[in-house]
Design a protein around this motif. Structure first.
Motif, short mmCIF file in Angstrom:
data_model
loop_
_atom_site.label_atom_id
_atom_site.label_comp_id
_atom_site.label_asym_id
_atom_site.label_seq_id
_atom_site.Cartn_x
_atom_site.Cartn_y
_atom_site.Cartn_z
N MET A 1 40.46 27.08 17.04
CA MET A 1 41.13 26.31 18.10
C MET A 1 40.33 26.47 19.40
O MET A 1 40.36 27.51 20.06
N ALA A 2 39.62 25.42 19.76
CA ALA A 2 38.71 25.47 20.90
C ALA A 2 39.45 25.65 22.22
O ALA A 2 38.88 26.13 23.21
N THR A 3 40.71 25.25 22.26
CA THR A 3 41.46 25.31 23.52
C THR A 3 42.24 26.61 23.68
O THR A 3 42.93 26.79 24.68
N ALA A 4 42.15 27.52 22.71
CA ALA A 4 42.98 28.72 22.75
C ALA A 4 42.66 29.59 23.97
O ALA A 4 43.58 30.01 24.70
N VAL A 5 41.39 29.90 24.18
CA VAL A 5 41.02 30.78 25.30
C VAL A 5 41.40 30.16 26.64
O VAL A 5 42.02 30.84 27.48
N PRO A 6 41.05 28.88 26.91
CA PRO A 6 41.51 28.28 28.18
C PRO A 6 43.03 28.29 28.33
O PRO A 6 43.53 28.51 29.44
N THR A 7 43.75 28.07 27.23
CA THR A 7 45.21 28.08 27.29
C THR A 7 45.73 29.44 27.72
O THR A 7 46.62 29.55 28.57
N LEU A 8 45.18 30.50 27.13
CA LEU A 8 45.61 31.85 27.46
C LEU A 8 45.27 32.20 28.91
O LEU A 8 46.08 32.80 29.63
N VAL A 9 44.08 31.85 29.34
CA VAL A 9 43.66 32.16 30.71
C VAL A 9 44.53 31.42 31.72
O VAL A 9 44.98 32.01 32.72
N VAL A 10 44.80 30.15 31.48
CA VAL A 10 45.64 29.37 32.39
C VAL A 10 47.06 29.92 32.40
O VAL A 10 47.70 30.02 33.47
N ALA A 11 47.59 30.29 31.24
CA ALA A 11 48.95 30.83 31.16
C ALA A 11 49.08 32.11 31.98
O ALA A 11 50.04 32.30 32.73
N VAL A 12 48.10 33.01 31.85
CA VAL A 12 48.12 34.26 32.63
C VAL A 12 47.99 33.95 34.12
O VAL A 12 48.70 34.54 34.95
N ALA A 13 47.10 33.02 34.47
CA ALA A 13 46.91 32.67 35.88
C ALA A 13 48.18 32.12 36.50
O ALA A 13 48.53 32.47 37.64
N LEU A 14 48.91 31.29 35.77
CA LEU A 14 50.16 30.72 36.29
C LEU A 14 51.25 31.78 36.41
O LEU A 14 51.96 31.84 37.42
N ALA A 15 51.39 32.60 35.38
CA ALA A 15 52.46 33.60 35.39
C ALA A 15 52.23 34.68 36.45
O ALA A 15 53.19 35.26 36.97
N TYR A 16 50.96 34.95 36.76
CA TYR A 16 50.64 36.03 37.71
C TYR A 16 50.09 35.49 39.03
O TYR A 16 49.52 36.26 39.81
N ALA A 17 50.30 34.21 39.30
CA ALA A 17 49.79 33.63 40.55
C ALA A 17 50.38 34.31 41.77
O ALA A 17 49.71 34.43 42.81
N ASN A 18 51.64 34.75 41.68
CA ASN A 18 52.27 35.39 42.83
C ASN A 18 52.07 36.91 42.85
O ASN A 18 52.71 37.61 43.63
N ALA A 19 51.18 37.41 41.96
CA ALA A 19 50.91 38.86 41.94
C ALA A 19 49.73 39.25 42.82
O ALA A 19 49.54 40.43 43.10
N PHE A 20 48.96 38.27 43.28
CA PHE A 20 47.79 38.59 44.10
C PHE A 20 48.18 39.25 45.41
O PHE A 20 47.45 40.06 45.96
N GLY A 21 49.35 38.88 45.92
CA GLY A 21 49.80 39.43 47.20
C GLY A 21 50.67 40.65 47.07
O GLY A 21 51.29 41.08 48.06
N ALA A 22 50.74 41.24 45.89
CA ALA A 22 51.58 42.43 45.70
C ALA A 22 51.08 43.57 46.58
O ALA A 22 49.87 43.75 46.78
N ALA A 23 52.02 44.36 47.09
CA ALA A 23 51.67 45.46 47.99
C ALA A 23 51.30 46.71 47.19
O ALA A 23 51.54 46.79 45.99
N TRP A 24 50.70 47.67 47.90
CA TRP A 24 50.48 48.98 47.28
C TRP A 24 51.84 49.62 47.02
O TRP A 24 52.76 49.50 47.81
N GLN A 25 51.95 50.31 45.90
CA GLN A 25 53.23 50.88 45.51
C GLN A 25 53.08 52.32 45.02
O GLN A 25 52.07 52.67 44.41
N PHE A 26 54.08 53.13 45.24
CA PHE A 26 54.33 54.40 44.55
C PHE A 26 53.05 55.24 44.36
O PHE A 26 52.51 55.76 45.31
N ASP A 27 52.55 55.32 43.12
CA ASP A 27 51.38 56.16 42.82
C ASP A 27 50.07 55.62 43.38
O ASP A 27 49.06 56.33 43.38
N ASP A 28 50.08 54.34 43.83
CA ASP A 28 48.83 53.75 44.32
C ASP A 28 48.23 54.56 45.48
O ASP A 28 47.01 54.67 45.61
N PHE A 29 49.10 55.12 46.31
CA PHE A 29 48.62 55.82 47.50
C PHE A 29 47.84 57.08 47.12
O PHE A 29 46.82 57.39 47.73
N ALA A 30 48.32 57.79 46.10
CA ALA A 30 47.65 59.03 45.70
C ALA A 30 46.51 58.77 44.72
O ALA A 30 45.44 59.37 44.82
#
Length: 447
Positions: free
Chosen positions: A1-30
């Motif tokens: 299936m030639a479209t499988a990889v683009p489909t997976l990449v686009v799906a992840v990009a859409l689902a996590y589009a609002n994760a780019f602006g996530a703040a530092w959390q909890f263990d991130d500081f240490a």
């Protein structure tokens, strides 16, 4: 299936589009912002030998290249998309053997990878910057499995055998729980009714890596402290009861999509009906795995994958926290494979398609919603106390978040709640005195 990889990449990009602006959390500081080994390549080199060197190198490279929080999240999201693609590659190679009667194995492989990519339980390993240890170790481990399978199918391609060994070693250098990846080729051979001896012999290079890794861990002071603290955390009986509870939680909450960065799980003081139910669930899973091997090898493999991937962190070796969503990350692939095959097996293709689309939409929506909780420390810990209202640490961290926002009134209320739940919590008492000196307000948990 030639479209499988683009489909997976686009799906992840859409689902996590609002994760780019996530703040530092909890263990991130240490673990990232203040750890010397993650500040620069020179700092990383000076910290050697140390725990999880390749994970720290990945953070150090980000800092060295001038990347900030957005770059860290972008890297995590890219790793997750890569893992979805690697799982698709594995499933399409293995499903003809594990599910020989399946009419559309390529469709099942793609759907299984999509469900994994979109499941909200993965957010703690993707959106939470410190969760990278799970996803990066998975990336090297899955790539090692693909390389190993290439050699299995075509023994003349020996360079892939060496690539698999190196990739497995890199996975262990990211996170020691990647040891479970070595069992996967054996599980596939067992479920498919093939020779375990042949599969084991093909993994002799991996066995050498495991031996070398064990020696290196024993020689590294950080690992000796790490395992020493773990062993001293609780005795075997308490660990067994605690992990029964943890497996029950992961199966009924995290796997079902109910996410929580700090679940209120405590080591049981004695046996209870809840532990009986958790034990029955675990026994049923193991029994189903063996019962399904002859007629439904794909189901036996999916259950075995789930249990084996959880084993390093959720079995005999004690941990301070009994369970976290991120520990389900790679284990999640097994149940999603089983679910995808069940959907694709439906005779009514229109119905199967509708269910597949509905599952992807629901999971993607849940992931987007969960990513929104990571937008700030306050938002994350508000969501956490909603789901773990009786856990002092959740209220303590919420108080810290309010204090960082300048909201001392709400910070004081959160600290009072932490003290009401745990009167001996010295940090909560200190923090309360900082924001409300001489506080005499009644201790209660706010809505």
């Amino acid at each position: 299936m030639a479209t499988a990889v683009p489909t997976l990449v686009v799906a992840v990009a859409l689902a996590y589009a609002n994760a780019f602006g996530a703040a530092w959390q909890f263990d991130d500081f240490a673990s990232f912002l203040a750890h010397p080994a993650t500040q620069s390549l020179a700092g990383w080199w000076d910290a050697l030998p140390g725990i999880r060197p390749l994970l720290k190198l990945s953070y150090a490279l980000t800092r060295e290249l001038g990347g900030g929080v957005i770059a860290v999240h972008a890297t995590n999201i890219a790793i997750h998309a890569l893992n979805a693609c690697l799982l698709w590659a594995l499933w399409r190679r293995w499903l003809p053997e594990l599910a020989p009667s399946l009419a559309r194995p390529d469709v099942a492989a793609l759907l299984a990878a999509l469900l994994f990519a979109l499941h909200p339980a993965a957010t703690e390993a993707v959106t939470y910057a410190s969760g990278r240890s799970m996803s990066l170790a998975a990336a090297f481990g899955l790539a090692a499995l693909v390389a190993d399978d290439i050699v299995r199918v075509d023994p003349s391609r020996r360079r892939y055998a060496w690539a698999g060994v190196v990739l497995f070693a890199l996975a262990l250098a990211v996170r020691e729980t990647a040891v479970a990846v070595a069992a996967v080729p054996l599980l596939r051979a067992w479920a498919a009714g093939q020779s375990l001896r042949v599969a084991l012999w093909r993994l002799r290079g991996w066995a050498c890596v495991l031996a070398a890794a064990a020696v290196a861990a024993l020689a590294t002071p950080g690992y000796r402290v790490f395992f020493g603290v773990s062993v001293a955390t609780r005795d075997l009986a308490a660990q067994a009861m605690g992990q029964l509870l943890a497996h029950g939680y992961l199966f009924t909450h995290s796997l079902a999509g109910f996410t929580n960065i700090d679940p209120d799980l405590r080591v049981p003081a004695a046996w209870s009906p809840v532990l009986t139910a958790c034990a029955a669930l675990l026994v049923a899973l193991v029994a189903s795995m063996f019962a399904a091997r002859r007629r439904h090898p794909w189901l036996a493999f999916a259950i075995a994958w789930y249990l084996v991937q959880l084993a390093p962190g959720n079995s005999l070796l004690p941990r301070l926290d009994l369970a976290n969503d991120r520990h389900l990350y790679l284990a999640l692939a097994g149940p999603m494979l089983a679910l995808a095959i069940l959907v694709v097996q439906l005779r009514a293709r229109v119905l199967a398609g509708a269910i597949a689309v509905a599952l992807c939409v629901v999971l993607a929506f849940a992931t987007v919603q969960r990513n929104a909780d990571y937008r700030s420390e306050t938002a994350l810990w508000q969501a956490t106390v909603r789901d773990s209202p009786r856990k002092p640490r959740a209220w303590l961290n919420l108080g810290y978040a309010y204090r960082a926002d300048g909201d001392t009134r709400r910070a004081a209320a959160a600290y009072r709640c932490a003290l009401m739940l745990d009167p001996a919590n010295a940090q909560a008492a200190i923090n309360l005195d900082l924001v409300a000196p001489g506080d005499t307000a009644p201790a209660r948990c706010p809505e």
